[in-house]
Scaffold this motif. Structure first.
Motif, mmCIF file in Angstrom:
data_model
loop_
_atom_site.group_PDB
_atom_site.id
_atom_site.type_symbol
_atom_site.label_atom_id
_atom_site.label_comp_id
_atom_site.label_asym_id
_atom_site.label_seq_id
_atom_site.Cartn_x
_atom_site.Cartn_y
_atom_site.Cartn_z
ATOM 1 N N GLU A 142 36.153 64.567 45.081
ATOM 2 C CA GLU A 142 35.308 63.413 44.784
ATOM 3 C C GLU A 142 33.924 63.867 44.353
ATOM 4 O O GLU A 142 33.521 65.011 44.565
ATOM 5 C CB GLU A 142 35.225 62.479 45.987
ATOM 6 N N ASP A 148 29.236 59.664 44.528
ATOM 7 C CA ASP A 148 30.049 58.574 45.070
ATOM 8 C C ASP A 148 30.127 58.597 46.593
ATOM 9 O O ASP A 148 30.539 57.612 47.211
ATOM 10 C CB ASP A 148 31.472 58.642 44.500
ATOM 11 N N ALA A 149 29.746 59.718 47.192
ATOM 12 C CA ALA A 149 29.872 59.868 48.643
ATOM 13 C C ALA A 149 28.628 59.405 49.392
ATOM 14 O O ALA A 149 28.694 59.194 50.611
ATOM 15 C CB ALA A 149 30.173 61.322 48.994
ATOM 16 N N TYR A 150 27.503 59.262 48.696
ATOM 17 C CA TYR A 150 26.279 58.837 49.378
ATOM 18 C C TYR A 150 26.469 57.468 50.035
ATOM 19 O O TYR A 150 27.158 56.594 49.510
ATOM 20 C CB TYR A 150 25.106 58.766 48.395
ATOM 21 N N GLY A 151 25.821 57.311 51.187
ATOM 22 C CA GLY A 151 25.913 56.050 51.903
ATOM 23 C C GLY A 151 26.804 56.182 53.127
ATOM 24 O O GLY A 151 27.238 57.275 53.498
ATOM 25 N N GLY A 160 30.178 55.628 55.054
ATOM 26 C CA GLY A 160 31.605 55.370 54.924
ATOM 27 C C GLY A 160 32.172 55.520 53.533
ATOM 28 O O GLY A 160 33.326 55.145 53.293
ATOM 29 N N ASN A 161 31.414 56.115 52.608
ATOM 30 C CA ASN A 161 31.905 56.243 51.230
ATOM 31 C C ASN A 161 32.629 57.556 50.972
ATOM 32 O O ASN A 161 33.353 57.683 49.988
ATOM 33 C CB ASN A 161 30.746 56.092 50.241
ATOM 34 N N ALA A 162 32.423 58.564 51.815
ATOM 35 C CA ALA A 162 33.141 59.835 51.668
ATOM 36 C C ALA A 162 34.555 59.655 52.207
ATOM 37 O O ALA A 162 34.750 59.253 53.346
ATOM 38 C CB ALA A 162 32.423 60.943 52.425
ATOM 39 N N ARG A 163 35.537 59.946 51.383
ATOM 40 C CA ARG A 163 36.923 59.658 51.741
ATOM 41 C C ARG A 163 37.711 60.882 52.198
ATOM 42 O O ARG A 163 38.627 60.774 53.008
ATOM 43 C CB ARG A 163 37.643 59.014 50.534
ATOM 44 N N VAL A 197 24.956 61.371 53.264
ATOM 45 C CA VAL A 197 26.392 61.095 53.290
ATOM 46 C C VAL A 197 26.755 60.932 54.760
ATOM 47 O O VAL A 197 26.521 61.838 55.566
ATOM 48 C CB VAL A 197 27.205 62.237 52.659
ATOM 49 N N SER A 245 29.891 59.890 57.202
ATOM 50 C CA SER A 245 31.320 59.606 57.310
ATOM 51 C C SER A 245 31.935 60.490 58.376
ATOM 52 O O SER A 245 31.595 61.683 58.462
ATOM 53 C CB SER A 245 32.033 59.859 55.977
ATOM 54 N N ARG A 264 18.514 52.049 56.470
ATOM 55 C CA ARG A 264 19.643 52.519 57.292
ATOM 56 C C ARG A 264 19.187 52.895 58.687
ATOM 57 O O ARG A 264 19.941 52.773 59.668
ATOM 58 C CB ARG A 264 20.309 53.715 56.601
#
Length: 380
Positions: A115, A119-122, A124-127, A162, A164, A358
């Protein structure tokens, strides 16, 4: 009792000399090709070579990425990911302070999942999935080895995180011997950082504030408050170093599940604009935020005082005074002006702090922009 969730690193290995087990643990958990993520200072200090030798002795092909810097920018993360891919890494070891551990987490994530970091910032966005990961801290402060958080510098003065559970490593390897050479100023700043984690976790207004985090925070403060002056005065004291490292980890477990708040929100702009180390930034605003929070958190602060300082009465003002005295005793700068922050920067700092939503949402008392400015002014 309200519902909550609690997650932490599944395997924790602690003890003087524990780093000697890195080869065995690596062979069990990380696969045949490992990238060690660290910094040049640790390489020069001789802390990395024994880890590399132990991994190689276990039959592991090892490569090293030693270009991590404090407050790592995206470019460093990208270079470390490229190094992992070039090596064909099957597992990652993070060895160093919070910056090295944060980069190692992201290398394991991106190299394992493919990924994009953006897209992973924030939250719960890192999968994932990520590569197998082991983290070995060389400072007692961030607790990164047990937190699902990685902070990256994304611009000249901005940071993003990030967050998660995917980032929690498989193994946290805590060896007090790795911290014996830590200079007193770094010991002081990182130690207060860990105390801030415990204090903010205990008073967090997060919906996931929970009794497990509170218990860990109290024990973390007992260990940290009882050892920090000794560790600063005599860096070779293994007992004090062990207490600091374990206290930092427990505080990390606490705030990983009951998140930090306004102290961190106001500390981040100090690092972003003036390059003040994160632990020192926290120390500079800690007691000023606590005084602001008294209408909402005096009872909790009163409970924590005797945990950190056994002779402290159960009184919030007394606890705050003891924290101020501790910072002075271990040589931390007392005011923003003492670390080069000009008075005309307070507006800029207040504006930036308000962007840390946050974190601010977890503060026991709502913080307005005027409040943030007032806290900075008091700290100046």
């Amino acid at each position: 009792m309200t519902p909550f969730t609690f997650a932490t690193t599944p395997s924790i290995v602690f003890g003087a000399g524990a780093a000697q087990r890195i080869g065995t643990l690596g062979a069990e958990r990380l696969g045949p090709r490992v990238l060690v993520v660290t910094d040049a200072g640790l390489v020069r200090a001789g802390l990395v070579a024994p880890a590399l030798a132990a991994l190689e002795a276990a039959g592991i092909a090892v490569a090293t990425f030693a270009d991590v810097v404090a407050d790592p920018p995206e470019s460093v993360v990208a270079a470390a990911i490229a190094a992992a891919r070039a090596h064909g890494a099957t597992g990652i070891v993070g060895l160093g302070g919070g910056s090295s551990l944060d980069v190692a987490k992201l290398v394991a994530l991106i190299a394992g999942s493919g990924e994009r970091l953006a897209d992973a910032y924030g939250v719960g966005n890192a999968r994932g999935p990520r590569l197998p990961l082991m983290l070995a801290p060389t400072t007692a402060g961030t607790g990164s080895e047990v937190t699902p958080i990685s902070i990256v510098t994304t611009g000249a003065h901005t940071k993003m995180g990030v967050v998660s559970p995917v980032l929690l490593p498989d193994v946290a390897l805590l060896d007090p011997d790795l911290t014996l050479g830590l200079p007193a100023p770094v010991t002081a700043a990182t130690g207060v950082d860990a105390m801030v984690h415990a204090i903010e976790a205990y008073t967090s207004a997060s919906a996931n504030a929970n009794p497990v985090s509170k218990a860990l925070a109290r024990e973390a403060l007992r260990l940290l408050g009882g050892a920090i002056e000794t560790a600063c005065r005599n860096g070779a004291d293994r007992e004090a170093r062990g207490a600091m490292l374990l206290g930092s980890m427990l505080a990390g477990q606490a705030f990983a599940n009951s998140p930090v708040a306004a102290v961190h929100a106001l500390a981040y702009p100090l690092g972003g604009h003036f390059g003040i180390p994160h632990g020192l930034s926290n120390a500079l605003v800690l007691t000023h935020v606590m005084r602001f929070n008294l209408p909402a958190a005096a009872g909790a602060y009163a409970e924590l005082g005797p945990c950190a300082f056994p002779d402290c009465p159960p009184d919030a003002d007394a606890f705050i005074a003891r924290l101020d005295a501790l910072s002075a005793a271990i040589g931390l700068a007392p005011r923003l002006r003492d670390v080069g922050v000009p008075e005309d920067a307070l507006d800029l700092l207040a504006d930036d702090a308000m962007g840390q939503t946050r974190l601010l949402v977890n503060n026991p008392r709502e913080v307005t922009r005027a409040d943030a400015w007032g806290i900075y002014r008091a700290a100046w």
